[in-house]
Design a protein around this motif. Structure first.
Motif, PDB file in Angstrom:
ATOM      1  N   CYS A  57       0.859  -1.189   0.000  1.00 51.17           N
ATOM      2  CA  CYS A  57       0.000   0.000   0.000  1.00 51.17           C
ATOM      3  C   CYS A  57       0.902   1.249   0.000  1.00 51.17           C
ATOM      4  O   CYS A  57       2.124   1.139   0.177  1.00 51.17           O
ATOM      5  N   HIS A  60       3.203   1.871   3.125  1.00 52.45           N
ATOM      6  CA  HIS A  60       4.274   0.892   3.294  1.00 52.45           C
ATOM      7  C   HIS A  60       5.244   0.882   2.117  1.00 52.45           C
ATOM      8  O   HIS A  60       6.420   0.551   2.286  1.00 52.45           O
ATOM      9  N   CYS A 135       0.565  -4.536   5.744  1.00 50.45           N
ATOM     10  CA  CYS A 135      -0.647  -4.219   6.518  1.00 50.45           C
ATOM     11  C   CYS A 135      -1.080  -5.455   7.302  1.00 50.45           C
ATOM     12  O   CYS A 135      -1.440  -5.361   8.476  1.00 50.45           O
TER      13      CYS A 135
HETATM   14 ZN   LIG Z   1       0.264  -1.652   3.860  1.00 54.89          ZN
END
Ligand SMILES: [Zn+2]
Ligand SMILES: [Zn+2]
Length: 247
Positions: A57, A60, A135
């Motif tokens: 994501c 990150h 995540c």
């Molecule tokens: Zn993430």
């Protein structure tokens, strides 16, 4: 019973000047990326997983860049991992473009509620399958950490080791405070958490007041000077402690 490894990590996180859960999760993510870059950039299961989620994501992905540049600086690990991610996305584009066009072109307007059929099919194909790997990893670590504190409070009350560490920390950010309340199964635990939170907020408010009315001639301590940044962190959490859902 508090996990020994967790206790060492939590103790370290409680000495940072931010939410101990955010600090713990950021450290966990940095460690994970460091290990990924140093030994797993060719692992087939990681490549498959990243291809399905279309990479990490946004939050990150940028942390990966920081770790890559901080530790190695050559970008080779990320280049290897993301070759597969890009191949996967291009593969879906190729597959969709190779499909026969369906009938006459339908005119759609920008204000139309439904997108053109080709765009709709392509969006479906490009949608990430599953959440970002980091995540997922952080979610597990977060659940465990929150549970450990709640369990310790239920068992030993506010005089247990974890409670004392937490009390002496900078306090939970708003998102983690709410998650703690979600898990608190007794009113006494929830009230103690609220009491600690109130103390931290009052102290930060006082620092903000002092900062706004500061004497520009006098030098301030580092802790006072960054209180406005800590106010942002207190309400939103640290930038890499949470992932982002990408539509
Ligand atoms: Zn993430
Ligand atoms: Zn937090």
């Amino acid at each position: 019973m508090t996990d020994t490894l967790f206790l060492a990590d939590f103790r370290r996180a409680c000495t940072s000047n931010s939410c101990p859960f955010c600090a713990l999760l950021t450290e966990t993510a940095r460690r994970y990326f460091s290990s990924l870059l140093n030994g797993f950039t060719l692992a087939p299961d990681i490549h498959q997983r990243l291809a399905r989620s279309r990479g990490f994501c946004r939050a990150h992905a940028w942390l990966l860049k920081e770790v890559e540049q901080g530790e190695r600086g050559d970008g080779n690990g990320t280049a290897t991992l993301y070759s597969t991610v890009l191949q996967g996305i291009r593969g879906e584009l190729d597959a969709c473009l190779a499909e026969p066009t369906s009938g006459a072109a339908t005119k759609t307007h920008w204000w139309s509620a439904s997108p053109a059929p080709f765009g709709k099919r392509l969006r479906e194909r490009l949608r990430p399958e599953g959440i970002c790997l980091m995540c997922e990893h952080q979610k597990e670590t977060e659940e465990f950490a929150l549970e450990q504190l709640i369990e310790a409070l239920d068992e030993a009350g506010s005089s247990g080791e974890l409670a004392l560490l937490y009390d002496a920390s900078a306090g939970a950010c708003q998102p983690h405070f709410l998650r703690l309340l979600e898990r608190a199964s007794t009113d006494s635990t929830a009230r103690w958490l609220a009491h600690v939170q109130r103390q931290h907020l009052a102290a930060l408010e006082a620092q903000l007041d002092a900062y706004r009315n500061r004497d520009y001639q006098k030098t301030q301590s580092e802790a006072e000077a960054d209180c406005w940044i800590r106010a942002l962190a207190q309400t939103a959490g640290l930038p890499h402690a949470f992932g982002e859902v990408v539509e």
